[in-house]
Scaffold this motif. Sequence first.
Motif, PDB file in Angstrom:
ATOM      1  N   SER A 227       0.845  -1.193   0.000  1.00 27.98           N
ATOM      2  CA  SER A 227       0.000   0.000   0.000  1.00 27.98           C
ATOM      3  C   SER A 227       0.876   1.237   0.000  1.00 27.98           C
ATOM      4  N   ALA A 228       0.586   2.182  -0.891  1.00 27.70           N
ATOM      5  CA  ALA A 228       1.336   3.436  -0.949  1.00 27.70           C
ATOM      6  C   ALA A 228       0.848   4.383   0.133  1.00 27.70           C
ATOM      7  N   ARG A 229       1.681   5.304   0.534  1.00 32.52           N
ATOM      8  CA  ARG A 229       1.350   6.294   1.551  1.00 32.52           C
ATOM      9  C   ARG A 229       0.452   7.360   0.943  1.00 32.52           C
ATOM     10  N   THR A 230      -0.716   7.581   1.542  1.00 32.40           N
ATOM     11  CA  THR A 230      -1.605   8.657   1.110  1.00 32.40           C
ATOM     12  C   THR A 230      -2.155   9.356   2.342  1.00 32.40           C
ATOM     13  N   THR A 231      -2.198  10.680   2.280  1.00 29.80           N
ATOM     14  CA  THR A 231      -2.825  11.475   3.324  1.00 29.80           C
ATOM     15  C   THR A 231      -3.632  12.557   2.645  1.00 29.80           C
ATOM     16  N   THR A 232      -4.379  13.308   3.397  1.00 28.84           N
ATOM     17  CA  THR A 232      -5.167  14.386   2.822  1.00 28.84           C
ATOM     18  C   THR A 232      -4.259  15.397   2.155  1.00 28.84           C
TER      19      THR A 232
END
Length: 287
Positions: free
Chosen positions: A270-275
């Motif tokens: 899973s890749a890092r994602t944030t707002t």
Amino acid sequence: MIKTADPRRLGLPAPEARLRFDTELQEIGGGPRRRLLMVDDEPAFELSFYCGTCPLLFRRLEGARETLSLERVQERLTGPLDEPDDGGVIEAFGALLPEGEYLPLLLSVEPRLIIPGKEGDYFSGEQVATWGVDQFWGLPQYPQTPYYRTFETVVDADAHLYEFVVPMVPPTRNERERVKEYVALMKEGTVPTAVAISTLDVCQPALDLGDDPSAHWGLTHFLLDGHHKLEAAATAARPVRLLSLLALGESLAGAEDCARLPALRARSRSARTTTGVVGPNDGRSSR
């Protein structure tokens, strides 16, 4: 796929080992202490600083100029290892290592070759999102080598695991015919095995310098054997097995963090994602 064995003591006293970890001053009379991976008593890679708040780092130096393959286990490594202990490979490579505690990990990896500054580069992507650019140079960190990205996953909401395979010599030094041979074998279904000495560095910024002030768990595999295999796998989009000997005493991670690693590595990619923050793969899982 991940298989692990119990931690074990491997290696030779540091003066007798071909590889060892060390520190040195950057300049006479002072300066920050550099953390180094040495090969034959020469600095081969500069590693993350001991403070744990500076950015994750693996920077190739002049001492990284040859592989450390062992002829006596080459036939066994042509195909897949089924267990970390299979074929006496750990003991063979243990004779190259500095004495210490190591956690053997047998991983399946699908490498993606990364050129610094180009698409998918961790140092100009996810690292800048957390630390920003270097405050002195005004540029991202530069590893001075192509490298492979193989895996990443969520640790928790505020931390992410990034995995890298770092060659001792760049792929341009590989023999073209050997790479082609491995590509052909992989297309026929062969899954060869590579070997690495590894570190787990947990780094988190002390200040909010970027848009994503998260902790980065950097699992970095310094490739001892398998340079042609990794390039072939990246070329053919095929997996290889990687026997990682994780140096527990030389990692910037506590015992509890290292103990979590097998479970984290068994998670889905899973890749890092944030707002408002999306990694260089636009939120898609990397290969």
